[in-house]
Structures are given as C-alpha cells and as structure tokens.
Scaffold this motif. Structure first.
Motif, mmCIF file in Angstrom:
data_model
loop_
_atom_site.group_PDB
_atom_site.id
_atom_site.type_symbol
_atom_site.label_atom_id
_atom_site.label_comp_id
_atom_site.label_asym_id
_atom_site.label_seq_id
_atom_site.Cartn_x
_atom_site.Cartn_y
_atom_site.Cartn_z
ATOM 1 N N SER A 43 2.982 -7.845 -7.698
ATOM 2 C CA SER A 43 3.012 -6.412 -7.998
ATOM 3 C C SER A 43 4.563 -6.736 -8.649
ATOM 4 O O SER A 43 5.620 -6.829 -8.328
ATOM 5 C CB SER A 43 2.796 -5.491 -7.222
ATOM 6 O OG SER A 43 3.305 -4.038 -7.493
ATOM 7 N N LYS A 88 4.199 5.221 -5.811
ATOM 8 C CA LYS A 88 3.991 4.737 -7.239
ATOM 9 C C LYS A 88 3.093 6.140 -7.822
ATOM 10 O O LYS A 88 3.633 6.633 -8.819
ATOM 11 C CB LYS A 88 3.490 3.591 -7.871
ATOM 12 C CG LYS A 88 3.611 3.515 -9.470
ATOM 13 C CD LYS A 88 3.655 2.267 -9.867
ATOM 14 C CE LYS A 88 3.974 2.018 -10.660
ATOM 15 N NZ LYS A 88 2.687 2.978 -11.375
ATOM 16 N N GLU A 89 1.464 6.040 -6.654
ATOM 17 C CA GLU A 89 0.877 7.174 -7.235
ATOM 18 C C GLU A 89 1.711 8.599 -7.785
ATOM 19 O O GLU A 89 1.541 9.128 -8.623
ATOM 20 C CB GLU A 89 0.025 7.462 -6.706
ATOM 21 C CG GLU A 89 -1.184 7.432 -6.855
ATOM 22 C CD GLU A 89 -2.143 7.265 -6.251
ATOM 23 O OE1 GLU A 89 -3.476 8.415 -6.455
ATOM 24 O OE2 GLU A 89 -2.553 6.571 -5.891
ATOM 25 N N MET A 104 2.395 1.474 -3.381
ATOM 26 C CA MET A 104 1.411 2.200 -4.730
ATOM 27 C C MET A 104 0.829 3.957 -4.570
ATOM 28 O O MET A 104 0.915 4.493 -5.327
ATOM 29 C CB MET A 104 0.051 2.040 -3.906
ATOM 30 C CG MET A 104 -0.174 0.454 -4.619
ATOM 31 S SD MET A 104 0.843 -0.682 -5.620
ATOM 32 C CE MET A 104 0.166 1.125 -7.332
ATOM 33 N N CYS A 105 1.107 4.263 -2.733
ATOM 34 C CA CYS A 105 1.005 5.849 -2.440
ATOM 35 C C CYS A 105 2.343 6.395 -3.250
ATOM 36 O O CYS A 105 2.084 7.818 -4.136
ATOM 37 C CB CYS A 105 1.177 5.920 -1.007
ATOM 38 S SG CYS A 105 1.037 7.931 -0.869
ATOM 39 N N SER A 128 0.534 -1.059 -0.009
ATOM 40 C CA SER A 128 0.174 -0.604 0.133
ATOM 41 C C SER A 128 0.572 1.758 0.067
ATOM 42 O O SER A 128 0.853 1.878 -0.815
ATOM 43 C CB SER A 128 -0.747 0.021 1.356
ATOM 44 O OG SER A 128 -1.089 -0.987 1.744
ATOM 45 N N ASP A 164 4.891 -3.868 -11.000
ATOM 46 C CA ASP A 164 5.570 -2.671 -10.303
ATOM 47 C C ASP A 164 6.582 -3.163 -9.196
ATOM 48 O O ASP A 164 7.462 -2.137 -9.743
ATOM 49 C CB ASP A 164 4.049 -1.615 -10.213
ATOM 50 C CG ASP A 164 4.002 -1.147 -11.387
ATOM 51 O OD1 ASP A 164 4.874 -1.754 -13.247
ATOM 52 O OD2 ASP A 164 2.482 -0.810 -11.951
#
Length: 1324
Positions: free
Chosen positions: A834, A778-779, A775-776, A772, A836
């Motif tokens: 993932s 990467k965003e 993801m933050c 998580s 990524d």
C-alpha cells in the motif's frame, strides 16, 4: 646670645637688632637656631626676631633671611624637631614667603627643586612650603633673570614645574608631591604636565601606595585634565589585570613573583571607592567618565573599556544623577558588542581587516568573578544590569500570540546573547554573594508572577539554574517561594509548569515548601477557572513523578532521571520512601476526581500518566486500575456489538453548545503506552518472583484492545454514522458533533495501528489488521478533506497531531524501507503493497519534525526527552536519506498514476526539515548526528572524521541529485524538488569550515551551476543565488560578483535609453529575461546593502579612532595602521559604484526594483559623505587624502551622479506616460483615492531623498577640497539649482484648462470609457 636677640626684638624699633645681627656670622646664627629648635625652646620667637632684624629692603638682611630659611628647611627635613616646634616654624615661614624679593624666591624654589630631583629629602615635611613659594613667585610682576634672558614670575613658575616634573621623584615622596600641587595655582598646561608625571610614577610604586596617590590625583584633577586622569588610571589597571591573567595562565614558576590576586582586587576596590567619592564631589569628573564610556562605544573600545572600568561604571550607578545614563550606556555597549561580533562572524572581508577583540560579556563576567573580593559597591550595579539586560532583550510577545523566542541552540542573535548574559551575571552573582541572594530570588519570582501575559521563559530558566545550583542554600529563602505559590491559580499554564519544574529540587529538601504547594494545588483543583484546574493537574503529576515509592525501578533503569540528578544532596531515607507511598496514593485520589472534569483536564492527565509510571513504577497498579475503570465507561462489553466504543457518551451537549467530554483517543493512547511499558519492564520482574495476583488488569486491558481492534475492522463508517452522506459543516450542531466523532475514530485507529504493530512480532495477520485500520482512517480522512474543500473552511482541514509516537514512527519507517530480514519479508509485503500507507508513515514523520522545529519537543511519550528525540531523529533521517537516494523522484513519478506528492519528495522534504531542526536544537551534537547517518558500521576502527568531512560526504549525494534534475528535459524539471535540494545544501554547507578545501569546492560547484544553468524558475534561481552569496561572503567580499551580475541584468533588460544597444555579457546563465527582475535584481540590492552596512561600520570605527587620537602634536604615525582599512573601504565603494553604474542605466520595471534601487543609491551617497567627513577629520592632522580617494571621487562624478539624474528622469517619464484619462482620474478619486495617493507618494518619496543625499555629498566635497588643497570638484558637474518661481501667465492658462475640463466632465468620462482598451494596448 639668644636672650639678647629676643630682648632687642622686643624694642619698638629694629635698628639695634639689625646692627647686632650684622656683627654675627651667619653660620653662628644658624647653629644657634638649630640648637634652640632641637631643644624645643622658643625657636619660633627667635626665628621671628631674626626675620625682624633682617629686612628684605637691605641686601644683607635679605641674604640672611635666605640663609636662615634654608637652614629651617634642613631642620624640618632632619626630623629632629618636635611636632609642635616644626608646625610653628612652618607656619611662620609660610607667612614670611610673600615678603621675599623675586630673585631670592627663585633661589629658594631652585633649592627645593634640586633637593627633590637629587633625592635629598629626608621626610618631605618641608614640602608644605613649596606651594606657597610657587604661589608667591607667580604673583611677582617684575622680570626675573633666567639664563641669559628674563622671565615673568608666572613663566618662571611654569619653567620650574617643568623642570621638577622632568626630573626623577623619590618613590616615598610621590604622594606628598602630588598633594603639594593641589595647593599651587596651575594653568591647564601645567596641570597636564603634573598629571602625566604622576601617571608615569604609578608603575614604579608599590601596589599599596597607589590608592592614596590616586586619591590625591583625583583632588588635583579638579584643576583640569580630568579626562587624562581617568584614562591614565583605567589604562594602568587594565595593563595590570592583563599581566596578572597572563601570569596566572602562564608558567606556574612565575607565581611567587606576581602580586597575589586578592591584594590586587582589594586595591582596585579601594581605588574605585575613591573615584566614586571624587565624582560625588565633582560632577564634571562624572561627565568625563560618561564621555569615556560613549567614546568606547563608538571607536575601538580596547583602551578604556576593561573589567576595571566596567566595575567603576557600575559603582558610579550608586550616584543617582548618573545611574540612568550609565545603565543606558552599558546596555547599548553590550548590544553593540554582540552586533559587531555578529557582523564580523558573517563577513570574511571584515575578519581580514579587524582583529578579533575581547567581548564585553567576558569583561562583565570577569567583574562578577572579581567582585568576590569585598566589592560590595559593585554588586548592586551588577544585579541591576543583569535584570535590565533580561528585561530589555528577553523574548517578546508578537501580535499573533506566539513568542519570538528561539530555542537555546539558536541564541546567535544579539538580543538573545544579551539576555543570556544578563542571566549569567545574576546566576554568578547569586553564587558568590550571600547578601544579595534574597533580593535576586525575590526579583525573579516577582517577574514570574507579575508578567503572566508576556513570555518569561528566560526568568524561569534562571530560577531553575539558581535552584539547581544548590537547593539547600535556598531553604533560607523558601518563604518567598511559598508566597509565590499563592498566585499559581492565576498564572498561565505554561508559566505554572515551568515554575514547578524549576522549584522541584527544592520540594525534595524542604517539607514545608512541599506541603504549602499541595494545599495550593488542592484549592486550585476545584477553582472555577479551567486554567487553574489544569495547573493543579500539572503540579500533582510533577509531584508523582519525583517522589519515588519504595520498590520502584531505579532511575538508571528508567530512561530519564531528572528527578534525582538535579539535587546535590538526596535526603531520602527508607522511611521517606514509605511516607512517599502514602503521599502519592493520596495525590492519585485527588487526580481521580479530575476524570469527571472537562476534556482539557482529562487530556493533561492522560498525557502525564505515562511519565509518572515510568518514573514511579510502584504506582502502576493504581494508575492502570484508574485507566481501566475509565475505559469501561465507554467500552461495549458485548463481543458482537458494533461499533465497540460509545462515542455518544464522549460528547457533551449543553443547549446549542456541543463539545468533547472525553478524549477517548487520548485515553486509549495512554493505556496503550502504559501497557507496553508495563509489559516490557514490570511483568518480566514479576514472573521471576511468580506473583500472579496483580496481572488481572493488564490481561483485561489487552483483551479489550484486541476486541476493539477486531470490531473496529468489522465496523463500517455507517456504524459510526460518519459515511459520505453525513453532515460535517462547522455551522450546525450535527456537523460539529460528526467532526468530533470523526477525529475520535481516526485517533482510535492510529492508536490501534501502533498497538497492533508493536505486539505483532511481524505476524502477517496483525499487519493485515494494521492495514485495515489504516484504510478506515484514510476513508474518514478523505471524506473530511473532501467536505472541507467544498465548504472552503480551513477549520476542518487542519490536521490534528498524530497519535503515533516518534519511536514507533522511527521503527515503522525502518521496517518498511530497510528491513530485509527473510522471515519478515512476507508479512511486511502486506504493508509495502500500500503506497498510501507508506506515504502516510513518511508524512507523520514530517509532522513530528515540524512540531519539533516549532516547539522544541514532540507530542507523545518521551517527546520532552531531548536525548530520546535525538536518537529517533537520527534513525528517521537514516531511513529517509536511504529511501531518497536509492529511489529518486523521477524513477518513482514515471511509474505512478495517483495524485499527491511522491514518497521520495516527502522524504526530501523531511530531510530538509530535519537538517534545519538539528542545527536549531542539537548544535553540539551535530558530529554525532552526521556519524549516525553514515552507512558504514565500522565507526570504532575508523580514524576520527571531522564534521566538515562528514557534511561534505552528504553534500555530494544531494549535489548528484540536483545535477540529475538539472540535466532533465525542461518539461520534466521538478521545481519544488530542486528548491528543496538547494535548501538542504544551504543547511549542510553551514557545517563546513570556511577555511577547508571542501568549502572551496562547494563554492566553485555552486558558482559553476549558476554560470551554466538557465532555468526560468524564479524561486529556484533565488534559492541558488542566496546559497552562492552565503558561501561567497565567508571567503571574500561579494562586490565583484555583484558587478558581474549587474552587467548581466543590464544586458537582458536593456538600457533606459532605447536607442542604445547593450552588449550582452553572459557571466551567469542563471540570469535571464524571466529571472533578472525582480528576483535577481532585488537579491543583488539586498547584498549591496549588506556591503554598504559593513563599509559604514568600518568608517564609524575609523572615526572613533581618529577622535581618540586628537592629542596635541599627534604625529601622522598613529594613523598609519588604518591605511589598509581605508584602502579596503575605497576599493569596496569603487566596485559598488560600478555595480550601481550598471543598474541605473538598466530599464528596470516599475515597482519594488526601482524603489529599492533608489533607496540603496541614497545609502551609497550617505556613506560616500561619511567617508568624506572622515577625511575632513583626518586633514586636521596635517595628513593629506590618498590618491585612490581622489580616483573614487572622480569615478562618482563621471560614472554615477549624472546617470542618477537620467534615471530619475526615466522614472518620471514612465510615471507620466502611464495611461490615465481625465475621466479615469475622476473615477479614481472617488473610488480608490487614498490608495492611489499612497502609491504615488511611495513611488516618489525616494527621489527627493536621493537628490538631497547627492547634494550633501557635493557640499562636503567642497569643504574637503578647501581643507586638503586638492580640487576634488574638477570632475563633478554641479547639480542644477532646484529653486523655482511661479510664472503667472502659465498658471492662468493651466487654471483656465482645468475649468474647461470641469465643464466637459461628463462627456470626457464617456469618452474615457470608450477609449480605455485602446489605451491599454498602447501601454503594451
């Protein structure tokens, strides 16, 4: 009787005296003289009386004189006479010599010569008379009988000197005889004979007798033969030194026979002093010495460059007139020696021809070692030479602000070697000579202080070595060090850090130095310049690291112990440790004040705390409390408050200026690393002792990090005001602020990823949190990249250094790719799902390796510790290698849809970077590195495997990958991966031993690939060809390869004469229409240049040898050893000639290929000219020119020169055909006039140079033809005469045309515009 002689002598006329003497027997007279002389009575008066009564005009008188003269000589030799009597007799005899007739002089001289040859001299006193006899003989004009013929006095003297020098000399009279010759007028030829004789006597004398003999020989050299005297002395001591070193390294039983080392060095020192003194008096001798040094540079310097001669040159630098010249020559000698070594190492062709010789650097260091034996006259020169080398060849600043210094591992370049040699000279001299230590230290520190702007790492390294050698020795010079501290706040930060690290061992043994440093740092802490404050922080952190507090973990428990190990004597007692605690807490107090300063200062503090904690664990409480209170300022204590951190408080706004105030990500990173270390090292010990009161802060920090993690995951980007709609431009205040916030958030995410992974113990929940957080991250990263792409500014696009530590990256990659433990399977599948995240993990590893390549270290904890970095590098490489070989790119790419590089390709890129970084920084550990990559864990049982074998194993894996790519379809060919593989293979092939079978296999495999594959990819072709040549030169010369490839290029591109059809030779499929020019063509030309450079080097070497061999009556014998070299040169040039023969007929495209070819042809002719000039020199030695040289000349006349002229015509036609209408010309003049002119100049400049080179070659060939009586010009068609005359009528016509054109200017301009497209078509 004696009274009667004296009374008769007192009369005015000598008649009665003559008559009386005639009545006496000669023997009685001689005995009388002997008795009188021995008794010490008036022998001089008696001698005078006898000579007065023996006039040379009468035969009897002359013979009596001769008899008495001989008797006196015997008397002098007997040693029975008192000193005064002997001096009186000698004085009188000297005056009387000139009255003797020539024949008697000859007899007297012969007596002397016989006595010397037969060893009849007793004490050599009578030798004082011999110079006068020789001088008198030389002045006699009449002819003297010699054998059956007659000789003049001068010729007779020469004959006698010849006889004297061809006989044997008694050891004890060598010095006197040499001294005697300095008073004889000698011709140049006679001086040479005497000098040769004296030089041959050196080896027969006792070592202690040589200095006075050298002294006399040097005085004698003022008459001539200076060069021979210097060469002889140097050669003798060179031979003696070699014998001495061989005996020392050889059988120990020989030791009692040899000369003691000290005695030899003292004698050498004395002789050097004599020689320097002689040079002061006779400048010509100094000039001859310089010529010897120059000759040593050009030719083979083994004869006159040796430790003894270098010591002599360094002593001569004390004479002001020669100082600059000698240093310049020594400097260029050193750099030339290293360049030669580099040239030899890179070419098997040269290694086979030229034997390896001793390096000048070894000789100079030998001089330093020898100078311990009271060679004070050499020491000053050594120190100056050391500094000259370091100043001239140290790292230089290049325009973009970086320095071009390479790492310690890459000191292969001649300049770096020379700089290192300078440092070694100074260090070794510092160790040996106490007197000069102060001066060396002063000069080093002066350079550190005064050259702040230029790179001075080499001086800081030297200072560090000097201090590490023995800090206690430096206590006496500590005042100079404390003086340097005053300048700390004005020096660049890097210099300050280096300097403080270097003097650190001194701080431990000298309290005064430490106290003065602290005073300076305290002042700097509040200086107005930011750099000064950063320097203060760096200094205080260093002190904290190195002054241990009682109770801290021992160095062995810590991972690095530079602190203690650097000091030979550790003077810390228990009391010191207690004092250290007070001292360290005081410093901590000073550092806390820094937390209110700029972000850069805080950043340094956060980066340094982890190291301090690791070295000085007792400060944990103080450090952790400081970090905790700092974090609380930016932490939202409310558990439900989103976001959990006050980002606004981290940013400082001053008017329009917005800047970062608190690097919160670095603060968290520091806390995370300190906490992890504290938990793993200190807490277990505390639990044993059951101390609970100190655990509060670490529990608080743990809770805070947990809370930040959970709230960061819950937070949306809107909570940070950083969603897609936010402004990220660099032009507005809000944009800058958002950029800073975004990077802070991304940094915090990375820190939390590492924190949660490290405490997770493979828990699935934790890994979900990690994902998580990613993801933050990467965003935000995607938004920034997208915005940067739109705004087209590269500022925001520049990725910041990752906060992940290298150890964590290594653990993460191992877990993701290699962990097959059953219990971890489920939790790891969260991260593995993932791609990524996997790609991110590999790209961070790449970033770390790139950082290592550029700076030599990585960011984060232990990043400065080479051992730890190496360990992590091995682990990362093992994982990347496994991932790349087990999942090839083709497999991965076929199944993937997303954009960006595949993980396999990233892994390969990482491997390529790692292999080059390891060769840069870890050269000595390559064996360990390759062993770590081996999958088998049975290392202990295995027999020792060599580096070559291990490297060959890795090479085979990458060869397989490359073959897979090459066997794929054309549309699937991955050019980037193929190029990376070739680079990896190039790096690995450097580890193979050139003589091994693995190397030969590698070469034949590469050749095979080039022959069979014809991919039309220029960069891949270039990489592969470079690999081929780099392997080939280590086996043999690449000339035949060049010839074959040039035929391929000719075949593909066609001939300059369009009517000629060229037969296609397909030696190498890699050469095709797409790659032939410019890729392969330029590569071949650069290789041909290297070959020409090697040949040029060999010719220069031969020329130097020939000039040293020009000794009278030199037979052709000494030049015979050069024949293999001559033959090799001619073969190289012959093959290169065929290579150029192909290229000058090839229809090459205009531009770089043509330019480079013309320049290389020019070099080719220059080197052919150099070879012709060498043979001109050789022909003086009555040696002809070899047949193969004649063939080479014939080949150049038939196969190259005529074609060069055709090629020049082809280029000029091409240039004249390029479509340019008059109107177009006019536009060009106004628009791009200067650039067009520059291009035209650049394209035409090489042509006249080439023509000049050809004509020079032909000019010297004509000279050589005359001298060698061989007609070398029969196959050469002489060039056209290039003079010209102006024909008036044609000039008028041209001028008339120009005027017409001017009138029609506007019309033609329009016409030009209309016709332009058509012209372009025709050009095609």
């Amino acid at each position: 009787m004696d009274q009667k002689i004296l009374s008769l002598a007192a009369e005015k006329t000598a008649d009665r005296l003559q008559k009386f003497l005639q009545t006496l027997k000669e023997d009685d007279l001689a005995n009388l003289l002997k008795n009188q002389a021995v008794k010490g009575k008036a022998a001089g008066a008696l001698l005078r009386a006898i000579f007065k009564g023996s006039p040379c005009s009468e035969e009897a008188g002359a013979l009596r004189r001769l008899k008495i003269y001989s008797c006196c000589v015997q008397l002098l030799e007997s040693g029975d006479l008192q000193k005064e009597v002997a001096s009186e007799i000698i004085g009188f005899l000297m005056l009387e010599v000139h009255n003797f007739p020539g024949a008697l002089l000859v007899e007297l001289a012969n007596e002397f010569v016989d006595a010397i040859k037969e060893g009849n001299l007793m004490n050599g006193k009578s030798l004082e008379l011999l110079p006068i006899i020789f001088t008198a003989l030389a002045t006699k004009k009449e002819n003297l009988a010699y054998g059956k013929g007659e000789l003049s006095g001068e010729e007779y003297k020469k004959q006698l000197i010849n006889t004297l020098c061809s006989g044997r000399w008694d050891h004890q009279f060598v010095i006197q005889l040499t001294s005697m010759f300095k008073d004889v007028p000698l011709t140049a030829e006679e001086v040479e004979i005497v000098v040769e004789k004296v030089l041959t006597m050196f080896s027969k004398l006792n070592l202690q007798e040589i200095p006075p003999l050298v002294c006399q020989l040097l005085v004698l050299s003022s008459k001539g033969s200076r060069k021979r005297v210097l060469e002889g002395i140097i050669a003798f001591f060179n031979k003696l030194d070699k014998q001495h070193s061989e005996e020392q390294s050889g059988d120990e039983l020989l030791d009692f026979v040899t000369v003691p080392s000290g005695e030899l060095r003292h004698v050498e020192g004395t002789i050097i002093l004599h020689m320097v003194f002689a040079i002061k008096l006779d400048c010509e001798l100094g000039r001859e010495l310089l010529k010897l040094l120059k000759a040593g540079q050009q030719g083979d310097f083994s004869s006159n460059i040796c430790p003894f001669s270098i010591a002599l040159f360094l002593s001569v630098t004390r004479i002001q007139r020669f100082e600059e010249q000698v240093f310049d020559l020594l400097k260029s000698l050193v750099i030339k020696s290293f360049k030669d070594l580099q040239l030899l190492q890179g070419s098997k062709f040269l290694q086979n021809l030229v034997p390896h010789r001793c390096c000048v650097s070894t000789m100079i260091l030998e001089v330093v070692k020898n100078s311990v034996h009271s060679w004070d006259h050499v020491t000053q020169g050594l120190v100056e030479l050391g500094f000259i080398l370091m100043d001239s060849y140290g790292p230089k600043k290049i325009p973009d602000g970086k320095t071009n210094e390479a790492s310690s591992g890459l000191s292969r370049m001649p300049n770096q070697h020379a700089c290192k040699l300078g440092a070694n000279i100074l260090l070794e001299t510092f160790k040996i000579h106490e007197m000069i230590r102060q001066e060396i230290l002063e000069q080093v520190l002066n350079r550190v202080v005064t050259r702040g702007s230029s790179p001075i790492t080499h001086f800081i390294d030297l200072l560090s070595d000097i201090i590490m050698y023995s800090p206690l020795v430096l206590q006496s010079c500590s005042s100079k060090v404390t003086e340097t501290f005053d300048y700390l706040s004005f020096l660049p930060l890097q210099t300050v850090q280096g300097l403080l690290k270097a003097v650190q061992p001194l701080l431990k043994v000298s309290l005064s130095v430490r106290d003065s440093l602290i005073l300076v740092l305290r002042k700097a802490m509040f200086a107005s310049q930011l750099d000064a404050r950063k320097s203060a922080v760096a200094g205080f952190l260093l002190l904290l690291k190195n002054f241990k507090v009682l109770g801290s973990l021992s160095s062995s428990q810590c991972s690095q112990s530079i602190g203690i190990s650097q000091v030979h004597v550790d003077v810390h007692s228990r009391y010191n440790s207690v004092a250290n605690e007070t001292f360290c807490l005081e410093i901590m107090d000073s550092l806390r004040r820094c937390l209110g300063q700029q972000a850069d200062v805080r950043l340094m503090l956060y980066e340094g705390f982890y190291d301090v904690l690791r070295r000085n664990s007792q400060l944990a409480n103080s450090i952790m409390q400081t970090l905790l209170s700092q974090l609380k300022q930016f932490y939202e204590p409310e558990p439900d408050m989103l976001p959990p951190l006050k980002l606004e408080a981290c940013i400082l706004t001053q008017g329009d200026q917005i800047s970062l105030q608190e690097p919160l990500d670095c603060l968290l990173c520091c806390i995370q690393h300190c906490l992890a270390w504290y938990k793993s090292r200190v807490v277990p010990l505390q639990q044993k002792e059951e101390e609970e009161e100190e655990e509060g802060f670490y529990q608080d920090l743990d809770d805070m990090l947990e809370s930040i993690t959970s709230r960061m995951i819950k937070s949306e980007l809107e909570d940070f005001e950083l969603d897609k709609s936010a402004d990220f431009s660099q032009n507005t205040g809000i944009g800058i602020k958002n950029n800073i916030c975004a990077f802070l958030v991304m940094g915090v995410c990375e820190v939390l990823i590492e924190y949660n992974f490290s405490i997770s113990n493979f828990s699935k929940n934790k890994f979900e949190e990690v994902l998580s957080l990613f993801m933050c991250y990467k965003e935000l990263s995607d938004i920034l990249n997208e915005k940067a792409g739109k705004s087209k500014t590269k500022m925001a696009n520049k990725t910041n250094d990752s906060f992940l530590s290298m150890k964590f990256v290594s653990d993460l990659l191992t877990a993701l790719f290699r962990d097959s433990t059953q219990s971890h399977e489920e939790s790891l599948s969260v991260l593995r799902s993932s791609s990524d995240f996997m790609r991110y993990a590999v790209s961070v590893a790449l970033q770390k390796v790139q950082q290592l390549k550029e700076t030599g270290h990585v960011s984060g904890p232990d990043g400065q510790n080479p051992e730890k970095v190496f360990q992590n590098l091995c682990d990362i490489t093992r994982v990347l290698l496994w991932r790349y070989t087990s999942i090839p790119t083709s497999v991965e790419e076929s199944g993937k849809k997303e954009k960006g590089k595949s993980i396999s390709l990233l892994c390969l890129e990482g491997l390529q970077k790692i292999f080059s970084a390891v060769q840069l920084f870890y050269q000595p550990k390559i064996h360990q590195f390759l062993r770590a990559l081996d999958a088998t864990d049975k290392e202990e049982e295995e027999v020792e495997v060599s580096v070559t074998q291990r490297a060959a194993f890795q090479i085979r894996q990458f060869q397989r990958s490359l073959l897979n790519i090459l066997s794929s379809q054309e549309e699937e060919f991955n050019s980037k991966e193929a190029l990376l593989l070739v680079t990896v293979l190039s790096n690995l092939s450097k580890l193979l031993e050139p003589s091994s079978t693995q190397f030969v296999q590698m070469l034949s495999w590469t050749t095979e690939i080039c022959k069979e594959n014809s991919w039309e990819d220029a960069s891949f072709c270039k990489g592969l060809m470079n690999l081929l040549f780099s392997l080939h030169v280590l086996c043999k010369s690449p000339v035949t390869l060049l010839r074959d490839l040039s035929q391929d290029i000719h075949g593909h591109l066609g001939d300059i004469d369009q009517d000629v059809e060229v037969e296609k030779t397909n030696h190498f499929a890699m050469v095709n229409l797409r790659t032939a020019a410019p890729t392969v063509c330029l590569l071949l030309l650069s290789q041909a240049e290297k070959v020409l450079e090697e040949v040029d080097w060999l010719i220069t070497k031969l020329k130097g040898q020939v000039s040293q061999e020009i000794i009278p009556e030199a037979s052709s014998q000494p030049t015979l050893p050069n024949q293999p070299i001559e033959k090799a040169i001619i073969i190289q040039l012959g093959t290169l000639l065929t290579f150029f023969h192909e290229l000058v007929q090839t229809a090459l495209p205009s531009g770089s290929c043509v330019d480079t070819l013309l320049k290389d042809l020019c070099k080719m002719y220059t080197i052919l000219t150099a070879l012709v000039r060498y043979y001109l020199q050789v022909c003086q030695h009555s040696r002809g020119i070899p047949k193969n040289m004649e063939k080479l000349v014939k080949l150049s006349g038939s196969h190259l020169t005529p074609l060069c002229y055709s090629f020049i015509s082809y280029i000029q036609n091409k240039m004249s055909k390029s479509p340019k209408h008059t109107g177009e010309k006019k536009k060009e003049k106004t628009a791009a006039g200067p650039t067009a002119m520059a291009r035209a100049l650049r394209e035409t400049k090489p042509i006249p140079n080439l023509i000049f080179a050809i004509e020079q070659y032909e000019k010297f060939l004509i000279h050589l033809s005359k001298r060698s009586k061989v007609n070398l010009m029969q196959h050469i068609k002489l060039s056209t005469s290039r003079d010209f005359k102006i024909k008036g009528n044609i000039l008028d016509m041209v001028l008339q045309e120009d005027e017409d054109e001017d009138e029609e200017g506007t019309a033609s301009e329009l016409e030009g515009q209309n016709k332009e497209p058509a012209k372009k078509k025709r050009k095609k």
